[in-house]
Design an enzyme around this catalytic site. Structure first.
Site, PDB file in Angstrom:
ATOM      1  N   ARG A 226       0.825  -1.218   0.000  1.00  0.00           N
ATOM      2  CA  ARG A 226       0.000   0.000   0.000  1.00  0.00           C
ATOM      3  C   ARG A 226       0.858   1.266   0.000  1.00  0.00           C
ATOM      4  O   ARG A 226       0.472   2.298  -0.561  1.00  0.00           O
ATOM      5  CB  ARG A 226      -0.943   0.004   1.208  1.00  0.00           C
ATOM      6  CG  ARG A 226      -1.981   1.119   1.149  1.00  0.00           C
ATOM      7  CD  ARG A 226      -2.975   1.003   2.293  1.00  0.00           C
ATOM      8  NE  ARG A 226      -2.305   0.918   3.569  1.00  0.00           N
ATOM      9  CZ  ARG A 226      -2.733   0.204   4.610  1.00  0.00           C
ATOM     10  NH1 ARG A 226      -3.850  -0.486   4.512  1.00  0.00           N
ATOM     11  NH2 ARG A 226      -2.064   0.175   5.737  1.00  0.00           N
TER      12      ARG A 226
ATOM     13  N   TYR B  62      -9.386  26.422  -5.053  1.00  0.00           N
ATOM     14  CA  TYR B  62     -10.260  25.485  -5.768  1.00  0.00           C
ATOM     15  C   TYR B  62     -11.499  25.232  -4.897  1.00  0.00           C
ATOM     16  O   TYR B  62     -11.371  24.958  -3.694  1.00  0.00           O
ATOM     17  CB  TYR B  62      -9.433  24.209  -5.967  1.00  0.00           C
ATOM     18  CG  TYR B  62     -10.074  23.059  -6.664  1.00  0.00           C
ATOM     19  CD1 TYR B  62     -10.662  23.204  -7.908  1.00  0.00           C
ATOM     20  CD2 TYR B  62     -10.065  21.787  -6.080  1.00  0.00           C
ATOM     21  CE1 TYR B  62     -11.224  22.116  -8.546  1.00  0.00           C
ATOM     22  CE2 TYR B  62     -10.616  20.699  -6.719  1.00  0.00           C
ATOM     23  CZ  TYR B  62     -11.202  20.874  -7.955  1.00  0.00           C
ATOM     24  OH  TYR B  62     -11.761  19.804  -8.586  1.00  0.00           O
TER      25      TYR B  62
ATOM     26  N   LYS C 257      -3.786  16.967 -14.201  1.00  0.00           N
ATOM     27  CA  LYS C 257      -3.729  18.007 -15.231  1.00  0.00           C
ATOM     28  C   LYS C 257      -2.490  17.783 -16.116  1.00  0.00           C
ATOM     29  O   LYS C 257      -2.459  16.854 -16.871  1.00  0.00           O
ATOM     30  CB  LYS C 257      -3.728  19.389 -14.559  1.00  0.00           C
ATOM     31  CG  LYS C 257      -4.865  19.570 -13.527  1.00  0.00           C
ATOM     32  CD  LYS C 257      -6.238  19.573 -14.157  1.00  0.00           C
ATOM     33  CE  LYS C 257      -7.336  19.959 -13.198  1.00  0.00           C
ATOM     34  NZ  LYS C 257      -7.963  18.819 -12.490  1.00  0.00           N
TER      35      LYS C 257
ATOM     36  N   ASP D 199      -1.451  25.486  -3.889  1.00  0.00           N
ATOM     37  CA  ASP D 199      -1.915  24.659  -5.005  1.00  0.00           C
ATOM     38  C   ASP D 199      -1.161  25.168  -6.235  1.00  0.00           C
ATOM     39  O   ASP D 199      -1.425  26.259  -6.745  1.00  0.00           O
ATOM     40  CB  ASP D 199      -3.430  24.810  -5.165  1.00  0.00           C
ATOM     41  CG  ASP D 199      -3.988  23.879  -6.240  1.00  0.00           C
ATOM     42  OD1 ASP D 199      -3.250  23.557  -7.184  1.00  0.00           O
ATOM     43  OD2 ASP D 199      -5.169  23.506  -6.142  1.00  0.00           O
TER      44      ASP D 199
HETATM   45  C1  PLP Z   1      -6.545  24.182  -9.243  1.00  0.00           C
HETATM   46  C2  PLP Z   1      -6.994  22.784  -9.023  1.00  0.00           C
HETATM   47  N1  PLP Z   1      -6.535  22.125  -7.949  1.00  0.00           N
HETATM   48  C3  PLP Z   1      -6.924  20.869  -7.688  1.00  0.00           C
HETATM   49  C4  PLP Z   1      -7.802  20.205  -8.504  1.00  0.00           C
HETATM   50  C5  PLP Z   1      -8.254  18.811  -8.137  1.00  0.00           C
HETATM   51  O1  PLP Z   1      -7.644  17.872  -8.925  1.00  0.00           O
HETATM   52  P1  PLP Z   1      -8.259  16.417  -9.191  1.00  0.00           P
HETATM   53  O2  PLP Z   1      -9.315  16.596 -10.226  1.00  0.00           O
HETATM   54  O3  PLP Z   1      -7.084  15.648  -9.634  1.00  0.00           O
HETATM   55  O4  PLP Z   1      -8.829  15.925  -7.898  1.00  0.00           O
HETATM   56  C6  PLP Z   1      -8.299  20.841  -9.643  1.00  0.00           C
HETATM   57  C7  PLP Z   1      -9.242  20.137 -10.546  1.00  0.00           C
HETATM   58  O5  PLP Z   1      -9.827  20.695 -11.426  1.00  0.00           O
HETATM   59  C8  PLP Z   1      -7.895  22.172  -9.902  1.00  0.00           C
HETATM   60  O6  PLP Z   1      -8.349  22.851 -10.957  1.00  0.00           O
END
Ligand code: PLP
Length: 401
Positions: free
Chosen positions: A55, A108, A206, A181
């Site tokens: 894991r 986000y 992404k 982020d």
């Molecule tokens: C700026 C940002 N952070 C985090 C995330 C979350 O990523 P995940 O879709 O991989 O959970 C997103 C998803 O769109 C995002 O745009």
């Protein structure tokens, strides 16, 4: 006498593999699948310093983590099954009941939901600062309960830039951890840990994975934050499959090349959009007209494919009709894949504490790897439709029956 000659076929099928101790060399690493790890001795079973259970990740995940650690200049990199679990996992690792988070209002939206939902239930509070606030304004919000400052620059909907080095230095002085982020930069265009940030998070879904077909997240950390993440990720047990880890490693091979192409095309589209009569302004920190340009120029080495455009005033229905009939821009969430996407984002901005006011609707574009002249032609025909619909008298709803 070999095992094969002594035991039943049923047993041979279970135990009879010829161990492969000499893997052939290939450009990519092997994909090692396994939950149970076979150990050489009873003593090794309880050796906390060794991998004793799959894991925590085997060789494929370790290869990916090493590459991501280097990319972000971190002490250690932790991988999660999505970008959102990297965010929630980091917050769980760093916070305790009674703590407070100061979050940038650009975060986000699911981050905001986690703070207001799960973390509020566990006794953690959150307050939001305006992305335009500087380090001193944020310092003024700090209380004895403040434990983490959560940043996102540029914001992935409205593209405001923050002075990350100044905020990180202020937080360090105050004994507060900073988390960012960093998805927009893909870990390539900006190195937050070099500027004093403690944890850099990315949705690897992404740009790193890059093909809109894998979910994964990263928290890359330094110092004490890395120790807290190590303990918490072990305790909470998030696991990433070796097949997905392989896909992320494959994405890393072309990350620089893809980002350069996304960025060059996005800048070309941004400049073109600025000259269109239907567009009020363009949100792209590489444009000298963008309010965040000076910070971007100082701290970043480029842009990705994600930009925004404030349109001239137009009815919501006309913007929806325009986006729905674009031929090359898909209509869907996420970004960072090879394909172009367009969405109206005003509904998502309603969650913000510091309300935004734009002269017209806000459109977010992800510029993919298609030929940029094809993308511009598609956007032009979309804007033509928008002008016609905006000039036309509002459509009457047909009477029922
Ligand atoms: C700026 C940002 N952070 C985090 C995330 C979350 O990523 P995940 O879709 O991989 O959970 C997103 C998803 O769109 C995002 O745009």
């Amino acid at each position: 006498m070999t095992l094969c000659s002594m035991v039943h076929e049923q047993t041979r099928l279970i135990h009879g593999d010829t161990p492969c101790d000499a893997l052939q060399r290939t450009p990519g690493p092997p994909i090692q699948r396994g939950s149970t790890v076979l150990l050489p001795s009873c003593e090794a079973l309880y050796d906390g310093g060794k991998v004793t259970y799959g894991r925590v990740g085997l060789s494929t995940q370790r290869t990916l983590r090493d590459a991501l650690r280097d990319l972000e200049n971190a002490d250690e990199a932790f991988i999660y099954p999505s970008g959102l679990t990297a965010i929630t996992g980091t917050l769980l690792a760093l916070l305790s009941a009674g703590d407070e988070v100061l979050a940038c209002d650009t975060v986000y939206n699911p981050t905001r939901r986690f703070l207001a939902g799960t973390l509020a239930r566990y006794g953690v509070t959150a307050r939001y600062f305006d992305p335009a606030d500087d380090a001193e304004a944020i310092r003024a919000m700090i209380t004895p309960k403040t434990r983490v400052i959560f940043l996102e620059s540029p914001g992935s909907l409205s593209f405001e830039m923050q002075d990350i080095p100044a905020i990180a230095a202020m937080a360090k002085e105050a004994g507060i951890m900073t988390v960012i982020d960093n998805t927009w930069s893909a870990g390539v265009l900006f190195k937050p840990l070099d500027h004093g940030v403690d944890v850099s998070i990315q949705s690897l879904t992404k740009y790193v994975c890059g093909h809109s077909d894998v979910f994964m997240g990263l928290a890359a950390a330094k110092g004490h934050a890395a120790e807290l993440l190590a303990a918490s990720s072990y305790e909470t047990g998030w696991a990433v499959s070796p097949d997905d880890a392989y896909m992320a490693i494959r994405g890393l091979r072309t990350l620089h090349t893809r980002l350069a192409q996304h960025g060059a095309a996005a800048l070309q589209v941004a400049k073109w959009l600025e000259a269109q009569p239907e567009v009020h302004s363009v949100m792209c920190p590489a444009l000298p007209s963008d309010p965040g340009h000076a910070i971007w120029k100082r701290d970043f080495t480029g842009i990705c494919g994600l930009i925004g455009a404030v349109l001239q005033p137009a009815p919501e229905t006309a913007v929806a009709a325009m986006v729905e009939q674009l031929k090359l821009f898909g209509l869907g969430f996420s970004w960072g894949g090879y394909e172009s996407l367009a969405i109206p984002v005003d509904p998502q901005l309603k969650a913000r504490t510091h309300k935004l006011s734009y002269p017209g609707p806000l459109l977010r574009l992800h510029i993919g790897l298609e030929r940029v002249d094809d993308l511009i032609a598609d956007l032009r025909q979309g804007l033509d439709t928008l002008s016609q619909d905006t000039a036309a008298p509002p459509r009457k709803l047909r009477a029922a029956g």
